[in-house]
Design an enzyme around this catalytic site. Sequence first.
Site, PDB file in Angstrom:
ATOM      1  N   ARG A   1      12.215   2.666   1.463  1.00  6.36           N
ATOM      2  CA  ARG A   1      11.657   1.304   1.429  1.00  6.36           C
ATOM      3  C   ARG A   1      12.233   0.586   0.212  1.00  6.36           C
ATOM      4  O   ARG A   1      12.129   1.091  -0.905  1.00  6.36           O
ATOM      5  CB  ARG A   1      10.133   1.366   1.342  1.00  6.36           C
ATOM      6  CG  ARG A   1       9.506  -0.001   1.132  1.00  6.36           C
ATOM      7  CD  ARG A   1       7.978   0.046   1.080  1.00  6.36           C
ATOM      8  NE  ARG A   1       7.468  -1.279   0.816  1.00  6.36           N
ATOM      9  CZ  ARG A   1       6.545  -1.586  -0.102  1.00  6.36           C
ATOM     10  NH1 ARG A   1       5.993  -0.642  -0.849  1.00  6.36           N
ATOM     11  NH2 ARG A   1       6.174  -2.841  -0.283  1.00  6.36           N
TER      12      ARG A   1
ATOM     13  N   HIS B   1       8.598  -9.052  -2.545  1.00  7.24           N
ATOM     14  CA  HIS B   1       7.809  -8.165  -3.421  1.00  7.24           C
ATOM     15  C   HIS B   1       7.646  -8.884  -4.767  1.00  7.24           C
ATOM     16  O   HIS B   1       8.218  -8.480  -5.786  1.00  7.24           O
ATOM     17  CB  HIS B   1       8.520  -6.821  -3.560  1.00  7.24           C
ATOM     18  CG  HIS B   1       7.650  -5.703  -4.104  1.00  7.24           C
ATOM     19  ND1 HIS B   1       7.460  -4.516  -3.431  1.00  7.24           N
ATOM     20  CD2 HIS B   1       6.946  -5.585  -5.249  1.00  7.24           C
ATOM     21  CE1 HIS B   1       6.678  -3.720  -4.145  1.00  7.24           C
ATOM     22  NE2 HIS B   1       6.343  -4.348  -5.255  1.00  7.24           N
TER      23      HIS B   1
ATOM     24  N   GLU C   1       1.488  -6.711  -1.060  1.00 10.25           N
ATOM     25  CA  GLU C   1       0.246  -6.838  -1.834  1.00 10.25           C
ATOM     26  C   GLU C   1      -0.076  -8.266  -2.272  1.00 10.25           C
ATOM     27  O   GLU C   1       0.003  -8.592  -3.464  1.00 10.25           O
ATOM     28  CB  GLU C   1       0.312  -5.964  -3.097  1.00 10.25           C
ATOM     29  CG  GLU C   1       0.305  -4.490  -2.838  1.00 10.25           C
ATOM     30  CD  GLU C   1       0.147  -3.682  -4.127  1.00 10.25           C
ATOM     31  OE1 GLU C   1      -0.148  -4.261  -5.185  1.00 10.25           O
ATOM     32  OE2 GLU C   1       0.312  -2.457  -4.063  1.00 10.25           O
TER      33      GLU C   1
ATOM     34  N   ASN D   1      -0.837   0.449   0.507  1.00 11.31           N
ATOM     35  CA  ASN D   1      -0.529   1.011  -0.816  1.00 11.31           C
ATOM     36  C   ASN D   1      -1.829   1.526  -1.410  1.00 11.31           C
ATOM     37  O   ASN D   1      -2.804   0.771  -1.513  1.00 11.31           O
ATOM     38  CB  ASN D   1       0.048  -0.056  -1.757  1.00 11.31           C
ATOM     39  CG  ASN D   1       1.416  -0.540  -1.328  1.00 11.31           C
ATOM     40  OD1 ASN D   1       2.008   0.001  -0.393  1.00 11.31           O
ATOM     41  ND2 ASN D   1       1.926  -1.559  -2.002  1.00 11.31           N
TER      42      ASN D   1
ATOM     43  N   TYR E   1      -3.447   4.192  -4.589  1.00 16.66           N
ATOM     44  CA  TYR E   1      -3.098   5.012  -5.749  1.00 16.66           C
ATOM     45  C   TYR E   1      -4.253   5.802  -6.322  1.00 16.66           C
ATOM     46  O   TYR E   1      -4.069   6.887  -6.835  1.00 16.66           O
ATOM     47  CB  TYR E   1      -2.541   4.115  -6.865  1.00 16.66           C
ATOM     48  CG  TYR E   1      -1.129   3.637  -6.619  1.00 16.66           C
ATOM     49  CD1 TYR E   1      -0.049   4.357  -7.105  1.00 16.66           C
ATOM     50  CD2 TYR E   1      -0.876   2.466  -5.919  1.00 16.66           C
ATOM     51  CE1 TYR E   1       1.255   3.929  -6.895  1.00 16.66           C
ATOM     52  CE2 TYR E   1       0.428   2.028  -5.699  1.00 16.66           C
ATOM     53  CZ  TYR E   1       1.490   2.766  -6.187  1.00 16.66           C
ATOM     54  OH  TYR E   1       2.778   2.339  -5.967  1.00 16.66           O
TER      55      TYR E   1
ATOM     56  N   GLU F   1       2.996   2.958  -0.240  1.00 19.02           N
ATOM     57  CA  GLU F   1       3.103   3.305  -1.669  1.00 19.02           C
ATOM     58  C   GLU F   1       1.977   4.242  -2.049  1.00 19.02           C
ATOM     59  O   GLU F   1       0.815   4.026  -1.673  1.00 19.02           O
ATOM     60  CB  GLU F   1       2.982   2.063  -2.575  1.00 19.02           C
ATOM     61  CG  GLU F   1       4.216   1.244  -2.692  1.00 19.02           C
ATOM     62  CD  GLU F   1       4.054   0.080  -3.666  1.00 19.02           C
ATOM     63  OE1 GLU F   1       3.367   0.218  -4.693  1.00 19.02           O
ATOM     64  OE2 GLU F   1       4.611  -0.992  -3.353  1.00 19.02           O
TER      65      GLU F   1
END
Length: 490
Positions: free
Chosen positions: A100, A145, A190, A330, A332, A397
Site C-alpha cells: 500500500r 494521505h 483517515e 487502520n 493500532y 494499517e
Amino acid sequence: MCRQFFIFCILVSAIIGSEAADTCNSSIFPSTFKFGAGTSAFQIEGGWNEDGKSRSWWDWFSNSYSIYINNATGNTASDSYHQYKQDIASMVAMGLPNYRFSLSWTRILPKGLNYSINQAGVDYYNNLLDELEAAGIEPLVTIYHWDTPYALDFLGGWTNPKMVDYFVAYADIAFNLFGDRVKLWATINEPKSFCEGIPSVVVNLFPEMPIGTYEYLCGHHAILAHAKAYRLYKEKYQATQQGRVSLVLDLGYNMGLTNSTVDEDAAERKNLFEFGWFAHPIVYGDYPDIMQEVIANNSARQGFPVSRLPKFTSSEKLLVQGAYDLIMLNTYTSYMITMANYSNSPSYQNDLQTSTSQSSEWLSSGLSTFKVHPEGTRKVLKWISDTYASPEIIITENGFSDNTATLNDTERISFINGTLTNIRLSMCDDGVNVTGYFYWSLIDSMEWNSGYTVKFGLVQVDFDSENHTRTLKNSAYYYKNVIETRLVNG
Ligand code: BGC
C-alpha cells in the site's frame, strides 16, 4: 523457511487448501488472505520540490514550523522518490505480496487543479507500478494521505465545498492513468485525523482557527469527495478496470473504563463519533443519531443559529449511501473511556465529551498514545462487523513503533504475532470477514509530528547514509515466514 522444511510446508499448504471445507483453523490464514505493508507519499518520498512537484500543506508546515515537530521536515524523508527500487528489493526479500502506498497530489498536479499535469510525477508512479508488477507485488493505492496541495489551502482546503470537485478531478486522473494496474483503491486516508487531529494540534499555533466548525465541514466534504470519486469509478472505470474502492477509516478499540452502563455508553459514543462519523453516512446514508443530536444541542447552547454539523441533502444521502466495496480499517491500540464534564466552548472534543486513558499494564511503544493491546483488534473488528452488517474488512494499517530502529525488534514481532492471532480468532470464532492485513509501515519514515524519532518500519532506513540504506529488521524475517507458511503461533 520453506526451502529448509519442505515436508512441513507441504503439510501446511494441504491444510490451507482444505480451508474451503468448513473447518476454520485459528492458527493458519487462508491462501486468499492478503498480507502486505504500507507507506504514504509525504512520509517516505522526499524529493519535495523536485521535477515540478509543488508544496503540500505538510511541506509548507514542516518547513515553517519544524521546531514544532522535532526539527523534522519531509524534504528528504526516506528518499523513496530516488530509492523506490530499494524499497521493492526489500519487499522482494521478505516475499511481500501486497504493497500500500499513496500518491502525492502535488507531484501529479502541482497547482492542485487538473488543468496542468506534471508528467515527471506521472512517470514516477508509472515506474513504481511497473516495477511492482514485474516483482509480482499487488498495489493498494491511496489517492490522498493528508498532503493537501498548499495552493488549495488558499482556497480553504477541505472546508471549501469546491474541494469535492477538486478531489474528484484528481481521483479521475489517478484512475485513468494508473487503474490498469491498480485493483484496490483507497480514496482518502483517515478523514478524522486530518479533519480533527491536525486542527487540534495546529490551533495551539493559530488560536483563531474556528475549531468546532472546521472539523465537521472538513469531514462533510471528505465524505462527499470520497462518494463522488467512488461513483465516478463505478460509472467510468469499473467495467474495464474491475477494481474495488473504499476509504480508510481508523478506530482503536474503545472500552468502558469500568463495566458500568455510563462508561459502556461513553465508549459506544466514542466509537460512533470516531468511526460512525464517516462509516454511518457511507453505510446508512447519514451521520449517527447521537452526533446529530449532541452537536445540534451544543451548537444551540453556544449561540450558533444552526448546528455546526452540516446536513446531507436527500440527493447527497443517495450519493453517499453504499459508496464502498469493503471497509478499510487502520487500528493500532485500545482506550478506556468514561464521560467528561461538559465544556461550552465549541470543539469536536467537547462534543464528544469523553475522557480517555490506557491501562498501565499495557506495554508502551514509541508513540506514547499507542500502548500495546492486541486483543483490542479482535474487539474492534467485532464491533465494526456487528454495527455495519458484516462487511468485508481489510486492515490497511496496524503496527508497532520504537524510538531506536533496532534490527533486533522482538517487541514488534510479538506485537504482530499477537495481532494476527487475534485477527484469525476474529475470523474463525467471531465470523468476521477479514480478508487482508497491511502492516504499518514497510520502512522507517517521517512520523508526522514526531518527525524521525518514532520508527514503525519492518525495514530500517539509515537516514544519515547517502542512499538511505535499507536493512531488513528481524520482524521482516518473521513476517516473511508468516507470509510463506500462513501460520501464527498464538
Ligand atoms: C496514519 C499514518 C501514521 C500512523 C502512525 C496513521 O494514523 O495513517 O500515516 O504514520 O497512523 O501514527
